[in-house]
Design a protein around this motif. Structure first.
Motif, PDB file in Angstrom:
ATOM      1  N   ASN A   1      21.000   5.129  71.766  1.00 18.09           N
ATOM      2  CA  ASN A   1      20.865   3.677  71.681  1.00 18.09           C
ATOM      3  C   ASN A   1      19.762   3.252  70.722  1.00 18.09           C
ATOM      4  OD1 ASN A   1      22.563   1.770  73.464  1.00 18.09           O
ATOM      5  ND2 ASN A   1      22.388   3.675  74.611  1.00 18.09           N
TER       6      ASN A   1
ATOM      7  N   MET B   1      21.516   3.388  67.448  1.00 13.89           N
ATOM      8  CA  MET B   1      22.489   2.319  67.285  1.00 13.89           C
ATOM      9  C   MET B   1      21.813   0.968  67.101  1.00 13.89           C
ATOM     10  SD  MET B   1      25.539   2.533  66.783  1.00 13.89           S
ATOM     11  CE  MET B   1      26.975   1.568  66.540  1.00 13.89           C
ATOM     12  N   THR B   2      20.715   0.749  67.774  1.00 11.71           N
ATOM     13  CA  THR B   2      20.001  -0.515  67.610  1.00 11.71           C
ATOM     14  C   THR B   2      19.507  -0.661  66.181  1.00 11.71           C
ATOM     15  OG1 THR B   2      19.388  -0.546  69.942  1.00 11.71           O
ATOM     16  CG2 THR B   2      18.073  -1.910  68.458  1.00 11.71           C
TER      17      THR B   2
ATOM     18  N   ALA C   1      20.890   0.820  63.614  1.00 12.70           N
ATOM     19  CA  ALA C   1      22.088   0.675  62.778  1.00 12.70           C
ATOM     20  C   ALA C   1      22.582  -0.763  62.784  1.00 12.70           C
ATOM     21  CB  ALA C   1      23.187   1.619  63.275  1.00 12.70           C
ATOM     22  N   TRP C   2      22.575  -1.402  63.942  1.00 10.25           N
ATOM     23  CA  TRP C   2      23.117  -2.753  64.062  1.00 10.25           C
ATOM     24  C   TRP C   2      22.144  -3.843  63.636  1.00 10.25           C
ATOM     25  CZ3 TRP C   2      26.050  -3.040  69.392  1.00 10.25           C
ATOM     26  CH2 TRP C   2      27.212  -2.278  69.311  1.00 10.25           C
ATOM     27  N   TYR C   3      20.846  -3.647  63.895  1.00  8.07           N
ATOM     28  CA  TYR C   3      19.898  -4.738  63.703  1.00  8.07           C
ATOM     29  C   TYR C   3      18.748  -4.442  62.756  1.00  8.07           C
ATOM     30  CZ  TYR C   3      22.376  -6.408  67.782  1.00  8.07           C
ATOM     31  OH  TYR C   3      23.373  -6.798  68.635  1.00  8.07           O
TER      32      TYR C   3
ATOM     33  N   ILE D   1      25.679  -1.927  55.085  1.00 11.93           N
ATOM     34  CA  ILE D   1      26.820  -1.404  55.854  1.00 11.93           C
ATOM     35  C   ILE D   1      26.852   0.117  55.776  1.00 11.93           C
ATOM     36  CG2 ILE D   1      29.346  -1.226  55.891  1.00 11.93           C
ATOM     37  CD1 ILE D   1      29.389  -4.236  55.123  1.00 11.93           C
TER      38      ILE D   1
ATOM     39  N   SER E   1      23.970   1.583  57.676  1.00 11.56           N
ATOM     40  CA  SER E   1      24.229   1.445  59.117  1.00 11.56           C
ATOM     41  C   SER E   1      25.236   2.483  59.594  1.00 11.56           C
ATOM     42  CB  SER E   1      24.732   0.037  59.434  1.00 11.56           C
ATOM     43  OG  SER E   1      23.704  -0.901  59.242  1.00 11.56           O
ATOM     44  N   TRP E   2      26.283   2.728  58.820  1.00 10.75           N
ATOM     45  CA  TRP E   2      27.245   3.771  59.188  1.00 10.75           C
ATOM     46  C   TRP E   2      26.579   5.134  59.247  1.00 10.75           C
ATOM     47  CZ3 TRP E   2      32.136   2.649  55.759  1.00 10.75           C
ATOM     48  CH2 TRP E   2      32.869   1.615  56.327  1.00 10.75           C
TER      49      TRP E   2
ATOM     50  N   ALA F   1      24.627   5.233  62.418  1.00 14.46           N
ATOM     51  CA  ALA F   1      25.540   5.268  63.560  1.00 14.46           C
ATOM     52  C   ALA F   1      26.144   6.657  63.765  1.00 14.46           C
ATOM     53  CB  ALA F   1      26.638   4.228  63.387  1.00 14.46           C
TER      54      ALA F   1
ATOM     55  N   GLU G   1      24.059   8.365  66.105  1.00  7.57           N
ATOM     56  CA  GLU G   1      24.257   7.798  67.443  1.00  7.57           C
ATOM     57  C   GLU G   1      25.454   8.466  68.114  1.00  7.57           C
ATOM     58  OE1 GLU G   1      26.107   5.144  70.418  1.00  7.57           O
ATOM     59  OE2 GLU G   1      26.922   5.593  68.442  1.00  7.57           O
TER      60      GLU G   1
ATOM     61  N   THR H   1      20.782  -0.038  76.570  1.00  6.02           N
ATOM     62  CA  THR H   1      20.927  -0.834  75.349  1.00  6.02           C
ATOM     63  C   THR H   1      20.070  -2.081  75.398  1.00  6.02           C
ATOM     64  OG1 THR H   1      23.153  -0.035  74.912  1.00  6.02           O
ATOM     65  CG2 THR H   1      22.568  -2.151  73.946  1.00  6.02           C
TER      66      THR H   1
END
Length: 117
Positions: free
Chosen positions: A18, A21-22, A24-26, A40, A43-44, A47, A50, A78
């Protein structure tokens, strides 16, 4: 060397996954000047790591935990990771509304894990 207990290993893997992923997303929100395609792709890439942790966590944990319990653990982690991330990395305050919302989610988690017999 003793084996790591399933709950400890599962929750540990979910926690680290997590964190990845956090970011990656933010994490890209601090880099708004970067081209969208770049963030993008980055981030991939994040991820991917993750998934290297999330999938084994669920595989290892299933059987000791139900699928619903695994999802509940993941969601609580999360939100906990995100609260720390948004405060420490994005410098956004945690308000009382966040506290109430997280408490309600914790209550939901209690219902998922409570044995109603």
């Amino acid at each position: 060397m003793p084996a790591i207990p399933v709950p400890v290993l599962t929750i540990g893997l979910l926690l680290v996954s997590n964190i990845f992923m956090t970011f990656a997303w933010y994490g890209h929100l601090k880099f708004k000047a970067a081209p969208l395609i770049v963030v993008i792709l980055v981030s991939w890439g994040i991820a991917f790591f993750e998934y290297l942790l999330q999938v084994p966590a669920n595989r290892i944990g299933h059987g000791h935990f139900t699928a619903a319990q695994l999802k509940t653990i993941q969601e609580v982690i999360t939100l906990s990771v995100f609260a720390v991330f948004s405060w420490a990395y994005l410098k956004e305050p945690i308000t009382w509304q966040h506290g109430v919302g997280f408490a309600l989610i914790a209550a939901g988690a209690w219902f998922i894990f409570h044995d109603w017999g």
